[in-house]
Design a protein around this motif. Structure first.
Motif, mmCIF file in Angstrom:
data_model
loop_
_atom_site.group_PDB
_atom_site.id
_atom_site.type_symbol
_atom_site.label_atom_id
_atom_site.label_comp_id
_atom_site.label_asym_id
_atom_site.label_seq_id
_atom_site.Cartn_x
_atom_site.Cartn_y
_atom_site.Cartn_z
ATOM 1 N N LYS A 160 35.415 40.428 44.580
ATOM 2 C CA LYS A 160 36.767 40.687 45.043
ATOM 3 C C LYS A 160 37.586 41.355 43.939
ATOM 4 N N ARG A 176 40.501 47.851 50.156
ATOM 5 C CA ARG A 176 39.672 46.737 50.615
ATOM 6 C C ARG A 176 39.307 45.889 49.402
ATOM 7 N N ASP A 177 39.307 44.598 49.577
ATOM 8 C CA ASP A 177 39.111 43.682 48.448
ATOM 9 C C ASP A 177 37.624 43.448 48.176
ATOM 10 N N ARG A 178 36.897 44.531 47.907
ATOM 11 C CA ARG A 178 35.475 44.449 47.586
ATOM 12 C C ARG A 178 35.084 45.586 46.656
ATOM 13 N N CYS A 179 34.558 45.264 45.499
ATOM 14 C CA CYS A 179 33.995 46.277 44.613
ATOM 15 C C CYS A 179 32.712 46.813 45.240
ATOM 16 N N CYS A 180 32.491 48.118 45.162
ATOM 17 C CA CYS A 180 31.297 48.701 45.777
ATOM 18 C C CYS A 180 30.050 48.517 44.908
ATOM 19 N N THR A 196 30.116 43.729 45.107
ATOM 20 C CA THR A 196 30.968 43.130 46.142
ATOM 21 C C THR A 196 31.951 42.079 45.639
ATOM 22 N N CYS A 205 37.793 45.960 38.336
ATOM 23 C CA CYS A 205 37.035 44.820 38.821
ATOM 24 C C CYS A 205 36.788 43.837 37.678
#
Length: 355
Positions: free
Chosen positions: A59, A50-54, A57, A72
């Motif tokens: 990309k 998924r294109d989201r850093c936890c 967020t 990231c």
């Protein structure tokens, strides 16, 4: 059908982009409304998260690749191909927080493309027997976004009745609008359809067809692969040339898709160049795109809703719709469409005048 609202469609493989695009670093792609990041590992295999850093967020597609990992670009949080965070540069001696990860997806390379399934796939990637077979060359033709639905693209692919009108500028015969019938056989992957059709053969197509007569024939041995892939198995009997196309109509959203197209030919570059073949099929495909983008992307697959009228030559398209309905029913789903679209109730509605 609103494809993003049908969970079972997440359980099929889709072609996203040429794997060569990953040579330039991480790439974003939206599949069935899911924002993905794709990258190439050190061994050349692709990976998808998924294109989201936890963390904040950002990309991940804005980041970079480090070995097998993706980093990231905001704070350097690093993830492996399972989506687990493996490094936080700001806290090198601290343990990675439990649950610090992002969802990962099934991903592999085949036929020179990156394929992704968002959940455990129900079927394998379609088999292209011509790929690597002696005597055949592979040509990457198209990778372009269309504003329509994959259902429209698939049923159009088996619709012989549109040739005389949509393609009258090249191979369609305007004064012969009655289409040839398909012989259809259902399979475990979808169906096969066979027919022979007469076509115009203008001078621009002589090297494509291998003949110079004003008209010629196409013998079609086509295949439909659930949910949104197909084989256009075109053989020119008068020249012996195979012109075999595979398409994947990869759904981006409910009204947008990425059309991926491969071509296999059993002739040589000298007989008909790659660019000639791309140009020939580009003109035909542009005609399809123009008319399909003028249709309602919310194609009705449950014919009991009686949203459209049908004629005998629509039989392949109706079979596609029935097979899609069978897949939905098998997994406890009904067709989601504009009339029953799921709505989201806001957590904090706007205050009324009295409030």
């Amino acid at each position: 059908m609103l494809v993003t609202q049908q969970p079972v469609l997440r359980r099929f493989w889709y072609a996203l982009m040429p794997i060569s695009r990953l040579d330039d670093g991480p790439q974003p792609f939206t599949l069935l409304g899911e924002n993905l990041v794709l990258w190439k590992k050190a061994n050349g295999e692709p990976a998808a998260l998924r294109d989201r850093c936890c963390h904040r967020t950002a990309k991940l597609s804005k980041g970079f690749v480090e070995g097998d990992h993706i980093v990231c670009g905001y704070h350097g949080w690093t993830y492996d191909c399972s989506g687990a965070c493996v490094r936080i540069p700001q806290n090198p001696d601290a343990a990675i927080p439990a649950g610090a990860k992002v969802p990962a997806f099934h991903c592999q390379e085949k036929y020179g493309y990156v394929w992704v399934a968002l959940e455990d796939p129900l079927r394998p990637i379609p088999h292209f027997p011509e790929d690597g077979a002696p005597g055949y060359r592979r040509i990457f033709q198209f990778y372009e976004e269309w504003k329509t639905s994959p259902v429209r693209v698939m049923e159009n692919s088996f619709d012989n009745s549109h040739f005389s009108f949509v393609h009258k500028a090249n191979f369609g015969i305007l004064n012969q609008p009655v289409p040839q019938k398909y012989e259809l056989v259902e399979t475990d992957f979808g169906f096969e359809g066979e027919t022979t059709i007469p076509i115009n053969n203008p001078p621009a197509g002589h090297r494509v067809t291998g003949v110079t007569t004003p008209t010629t024939r196409r013998h079609l041995a086509n295949k439909y692969y659930l949910p949104f892939s197909r084989r256009f198995g075109c053989h020119y009997p008068d020249s012996g040339i195979d012109h075999i196309i595979y398409n994947c109509a990869t759904p981006i959203s409910d009204d947008r898709l990425m059309l991926v197209q491969w071509l296999y030919r059993n002739d040589s570059e000298e007989q008909c160049s790659t660019q000639e073949l791309i140009d020939w099929d580009a003109a035909i495909t542009a005609e399809d795109r123009d008319i399909l983008e003028a249709t309602d992307a919310d194609a009705c697959i449950d014919t009991r809703r009686r949203q459209e009228f049908h004629m005998p030559s629509d039989k392949p398209g109706l079979l596609i719709r029935r097979m899609l309905m069978d897949v939905l029913a098998e997994h406890g789903e009904v067709e989601m469409h504009a009339g029953n679209r799921r709505t989201v109730v806001p957590i904090h509605p706007e205050p009324t005048a009295k409030e």
